[in-house]
Structures are given as C-alpha cells and as structure tokens.
Design a protein around this motif. Structure first.
Motif, PDB file in Angstrom:
ATOM      1  N   ASN A  53       0.819  -1.207   0.000  1.00  0.00           N
ATOM      2  CA  ASN A  53       0.000   0.000   0.000  1.00  0.00           C
ATOM      3  C   ASN A  53       0.850   1.253   0.000  1.00  0.00           C
ATOM      4  OD1 ASN A  53      -2.547  -1.111  -0.092  1.00  0.00           O
ATOM      5  ND2 ASN A  53      -2.708  -1.342   2.123  1.00  0.00           N
ATOM      6  N   ASP A  54       2.062   1.158   0.462  1.00  0.00           N
ATOM      7  CA  ASP A  54       3.002   2.280   0.485  1.00  0.00           C
ATOM      8  C   ASP A  54       4.221   1.866  -0.334  1.00  0.00           C
ATOM      9  OD1 ASP A  54       4.904   4.221   1.060  1.00  0.00           O
ATOM     10  OD2 ASP A  54       4.252   4.452   3.139  1.00  0.00           O
ATOM     11  N   THR A  55       4.366   2.460  -1.524  1.00  0.00           N
ATOM     12  CA  THR A  55       5.438   2.046  -2.426  1.00  0.00           C
ATOM     13  C   THR A  55       6.808   2.236  -1.799  1.00  0.00           C
ATOM     14  OG1 THR A  55       4.072   2.621  -4.337  1.00  0.00           O
ATOM     15  CG2 THR A  55       6.435   2.375  -4.721  1.00  0.00           C
ATOM     16  N   LEU A  56       7.004   3.372  -1.126  1.00  0.00           N
ATOM     17  CA  LEU A  56       8.304   3.631  -0.503  1.00  0.00           C
ATOM     18  C   LEU A  56       8.593   2.621   0.602  1.00  0.00           C
ATOM     19  CD1 LEU A  56       8.361   7.542  -0.293  1.00  0.00           C
ATOM     20  CD2 LEU A  56       9.570   6.053  -1.912  1.00  0.00           C
ATOM     21  N   ARG A  57       7.569   2.250   1.365  1.00  0.00           N
ATOM     22  CA  ARG A  57       7.762   1.249   2.415  1.00  0.00           C
ATOM     23  C   ARG A  57       8.114  -0.101   1.796  1.00  0.00           C
ATOM     24  NH1 ARG A  57       5.816   1.501   7.482  1.00  0.00           N
ATOM     25  NH2 ARG A  57       4.199   2.973   6.862  1.00  0.00           N
ATOM     26  N   PHE A  58       7.422  -0.450   0.725  1.00  0.00           N
ATOM     27  CA  PHE A  58       7.697  -1.713   0.051  1.00  0.00           C
ATOM     28  C   PHE A  58       9.144  -1.765  -0.437  1.00  0.00           C
ATOM     29  CE2 PHE A  58       8.007  -4.048  -3.959  1.00  0.00           C
ATOM     30  CZ  PHE A  58       7.590  -5.302  -3.557  1.00  0.00           C
ATOM     31  N   LEU A  59       9.587  -0.682  -1.073  1.00  0.00           N
ATOM     32  CA  LEU A  59      10.963  -0.637  -1.565  1.00  0.00           C
ATOM     33  C   LEU A  59      11.958  -0.685  -0.415  1.00  0.00           C
ATOM     34  CD1 LEU A  59      10.605   2.044  -4.399  1.00  0.00           C
ATOM     35  CD2 LEU A  59      10.811  -0.432  -4.659  1.00  0.00           C
ATOM     36  N   GLY A  60      11.620  -0.001   0.693  1.00  0.00           N
ATOM     37  CA  GLY A  60      12.509   0.006   1.859  1.00  0.00           C
ATOM     38  C   GLY A  60      12.654  -1.374   2.470  1.00  0.00           C
ATOM     39  N   VAL A  61      11.520  -2.077   2.655  1.00  0.00           N
ATOM     40  CA  VAL A  61      11.558  -3.428   3.220  1.00  0.00           C
ATOM     41  C   VAL A  61      12.359  -4.359   2.318  1.00  0.00           C
ATOM     42  CG1 VAL A  61      10.148  -5.454   3.742  1.00  0.00           C
ATOM     43  CG2 VAL A  61       9.423  -3.203   4.539  1.00  0.00           C
ATOM     44  N   ALA A  62      12.104  -4.278   0.999  1.00  0.00           N
ATOM     45  CA  ALA A  62      12.800  -5.158   0.061  1.00  0.00           C
ATOM     46  C   ALA A  62      14.297  -4.862   0.045  1.00  0.00           C
ATOM     47  CB  ALA A  62      12.209  -4.990  -1.344  1.00  0.00           C
ATOM     48  N   ALA A  63      14.663  -3.575   0.022  1.00  0.00           N
ATOM     49  CA  ALA A  63      16.079  -3.209  -0.040  1.00  0.00           C
ATOM     50  C   ALA A  63      16.826  -3.644   1.218  1.00  0.00           C
ATOM     51  CB  ALA A  63      16.219  -1.701  -0.248  1.00  0.00           C
ATOM     52  N   LEU A  64      16.246  -3.371   2.382  1.00  0.00           N
ATOM     53  CA  LEU A  64      16.907  -3.746   3.635  1.00  0.00           C
ATOM     54  C   LEU A  64      17.012  -5.262   3.774  1.00  0.00           C
ATOM     55  CD1 LEU A  64      15.309  -1.130   6.058  1.00  0.00           C
ATOM     56  CD2 LEU A  64      17.677  -1.202   5.268  1.00  0.00           C
ATOM     57  N   ALA A  65      15.961  -5.974   3.364  1.00  0.00           N
ATOM     58  CA  ALA A  65      15.993  -7.435   3.443  1.00  0.00           C
ATOM     59  C   ALA A  65      17.069  -8.004   2.524  1.00  0.00           C
ATOM     60  CB  ALA A  65      14.619  -8.012   3.076  1.00  0.00           C
ATOM     61  N   LEU A  66      17.166  -7.458   1.326  1.00  0.00           N
ATOM     62  CA  LEU A  66      18.191  -7.945   0.391  1.00  0.00           C
ATOM     63  C   LEU A  66      19.590  -7.624   0.893  1.00  0.00           C
ATOM     64  CD1 LEU A  66      16.524  -7.026  -3.032  1.00  0.00           C
ATOM     65  CD2 LEU A  66      16.879  -9.316  -2.078  1.00  0.00           C
ATOM     66  N   LEU A  67      19.763  -6.458   1.510  1.00  0.00           N
ATOM     67  CA  LEU A  67      21.070  -6.117   2.073  1.00  0.00           C
ATOM     68  C   LEU A  67      21.430  -7.066   3.213  1.00  0.00           C
ATOM     69  CD1 LEU A  67      20.908  -2.215   2.087  1.00  0.00           C
ATOM     70  CD2 LEU A  67      22.519  -3.634   0.797  1.00  0.00           C
ATOM     71  N   ALA A  68      20.448  -7.388   4.062  1.00  0.00           N
ATOM     72  CA  ALA A  68      20.710  -8.327   5.164  1.00  0.00           C
ATOM     73  C   ALA A  68      21.119  -9.690   4.624  1.00  0.00           C
ATOM     74  CB  ALA A  68      19.460  -8.451   6.049  1.00  0.00           C
ATOM     75  N   ILE A  69      20.408 -10.160   3.601  1.00  0.00           N
ATOM     76  CA  ILE A  69      20.747 -11.455   3.007  1.00  0.00           C
ATOM     77  C   ILE A  69      22.122 -11.402   2.347  1.00  0.00           C
ATOM     78  CG2 ILE A  69      20.111 -13.077   1.180  1.00  0.00           C
ATOM     79  CD1 ILE A  69      17.191 -12.415   1.768  1.00  0.00           C
ATOM     80  N   GLY A  70      22.367 -10.308   1.604  1.00  0.00           N
ATOM     81  CA  GLY A  70      23.649 -10.169   0.932  1.00  0.00           C
ATOM     82  C   GLY A  70      24.819 -10.171   1.898  1.00  0.00           C
ATOM     83  N   MET A  71      24.689  -9.422   2.990  1.00  0.00           N
ATOM     84  CA  MET A  71      25.762  -9.377   3.981  1.00  0.00           C
ATOM     85  C   MET A  71      25.982 -10.740   4.623  1.00  0.00           C
ATOM     86  SD  MET A  71      27.359  -6.536   4.307  1.00  0.00           S
ATOM     87  CE  MET A  71      27.243  -4.857   3.687  1.00  0.00           C
ATOM     88  N   SER A  72      24.880 -11.445   4.914  1.00  0.00           N
ATOM     89  CA  SER A  72      25.010 -12.751   5.577  1.00  0.00           C
ATOM     90  C   SER A  72      25.677 -13.762   4.653  1.00  0.00           C
ATOM     91  CB  SER A  72      23.638 -13.253   6.025  1.00  0.00           C
ATOM     92  OG  SER A  72      22.787 -13.480   4.909  1.00  0.00           O
ATOM     93  N   ILE A  73      25.315 -13.759   3.379  1.00  0.00           N
ATOM     94  CA  ILE A  73      25.928 -14.697   2.441  1.00  0.00           C
ATOM     95  C   ILE A  73      27.404 -14.343   2.200  1.00  0.00           C
ATOM     96  CG2 ILE A  73      25.894 -15.502   0.046  1.00  0.00           C
ATOM     97  CD1 ILE A  73      22.857 -15.231   0.118  1.00  0.00           C
TER      98      ILE A  73
END
Length: 232
Positions: A53-73
């Motif tokens: 419902n909030d495009t900026l929130r969606f992008l923020g959640v996706a970006a932070l989640a991908l960064l967390a996964i990227g750092m862990s891998i």
C-alpha cells in the motif's frame, strides 16, 4: 592438561561456526518478516498487501531485506582466521542492522494496515424497476478502527440538481471485533424523476466528494457507485 586448552586456530574455527549460524539465520529474513504478519493475524498475502500500500515502504523493506541477506551470504566466504572473523563479524553486524530495519518497516506497515480506516467499497448494487424502485447494495471495508464509523449515503439527482432536499438514505456502520464491515442494505426510492442515483461510503468526518464517481474526483477513502436513469 594442555590438551584441553584451545589453540588460536580452534578458537577461530569455533567463532567461524557461530558466525556462520548467525549468517544462516539472517538469510531467512523474508521468512521472519512473513512471521511478523502471521503474529498479527495476517496471511503472507495480506502482509504483502499491507506493505505494498506504500510504495516507498515496500521498496525500503525489500532493499533492507536484500542487504541483510547479501551481507550474511558474503560473510560466509570470509576466512576462518582472526582477520576473516573480524570481517565476518562486521558484515553480520551490518546484516543485523538491515534485518531489524526491515522488520521495523514491515511491523509499522502491518500496524497501519490493521488499524487504519479501511477503504470502503460499494458492491452488488441492484435497482429493481417499479414505483417505488427497490435499491439494494453491499458495503465492505477492512481494517476499520474500533472508534471509527463508516457513513453510507444515497442521493438522487435530476441532472446536477439534488432531489428530495438532499440525502435519500443514510446509515452509520460500525466494524466488528476484527475491524471489518460487511453490510447488505436495502431501501426504496420513490423519486421517478431522478436521472441519477449515487451511493457513497466514507469514514466519519471524511470527504465525500465525487458524486458522479469519476476517478478524478473519487479519493482512496471513498467508496462510490452511481446509476443513471433515462427519463420516460
């Protein structure tokens, strides 16, 4: 006695295994975010709807989640020596930061979805011809706060002129314990000189502009339906 003392390499290996466990946990960040929605009683589809419902929130959640996964891998490919463990610790620290940030954005999105005024919709509108005409329709809304009400009004028009001195029908609807409104409504319309009937559902104290239900004048918190009649 000396056999029980860990060497530097053994300590580094143990630290590396522990850090790898943390990395594996962080790699499941999307599963964890979905679990947040489940804890609030939402399905994964509803969670995606809440965030989307909030495009900026969606992008923020996706970006932070991908960064967390990227750092862990990435941290998994560091060496098992002291230098590698320090780099891995730094990467996992950043991964935890991104992970918590993603969860925070998801939680606030779910909270707003669960407690905000739901977008009302007017559906199943039916007009049975006759004198008087029989009007029936259904009003639906999700995520309505317990202290809020939904106002439903029907107005008849002759061209741009409001007939009958204003509102033909008015109802005040309250949400159930889950914040949902699902109400079937029926009333009779005696004005045979009307050229248009407009039904609007909106939060109390909300804007009810958009009498013709045009997309340019109907905002996101207004449910609207209109029927045009031909004069005999």
């Amino acid at each position: 006695m000396n056999s029980m003392v860990q060497t530097a390499d053994e300590k580094n290996d143990k630290i590396d295994r522990n850090l790898s466990g943390v990395a594996t946990t962080l790699a499941g960040v999307f599963v964890a975010i979905a679990g947040v929605g489940t804890a609030f009683g939402l399905t994964q589809d509803s969670l995606l709807t809440a965030v989307n419902n909030d495009t900026l929130r969606f992008l923020g959640v996706a970006a932070l989640a991908l960064l967390a996964i990227g750092m862990s891998i990435w941290s998994l490919f560091q060496g098992a020596d002291a230098t590698g463990n320090r780099r891995q610790s730094l990467m996992l620290g950043l991964g935890v930061f991104f992970y918590l940030g993603s969860l925070l954005l998801a939680i606030t999105g779910v909270a707003e979805y669960a407690t905000g005024n739901g977008r009302p919709n007017v559906t199943k509108l039916s007009i049975v011809p006759g004198s008087p005409k029989k009007v029936s329709f259904t009003v639906h809304a999700d995520g309505v706060q317990g202290s809020k009400m939904l106002i439903v009004e029907a107005e008849a028009f002759d061209g741009e002129k409001t007939l009958n001195g204003g509102v033909l029908f008015r109802s005040v609807l309250h949400a159930d314990g889950n914040g949902d409104i699902e109400q079937s409504i029926e009333f009779v319309m005696e004005r045979n000189d009307a050229t248009r009937l407009t039904i609007r559902a909106f939060p109390d104290h909300g804007d009810k502009d958009g009498p013709t239900c045009e997309s340019s004048t109907t905002h996101d918190k207004l449910g609207c339906a209109t029927v045009f009649f031909s004069k005999s």
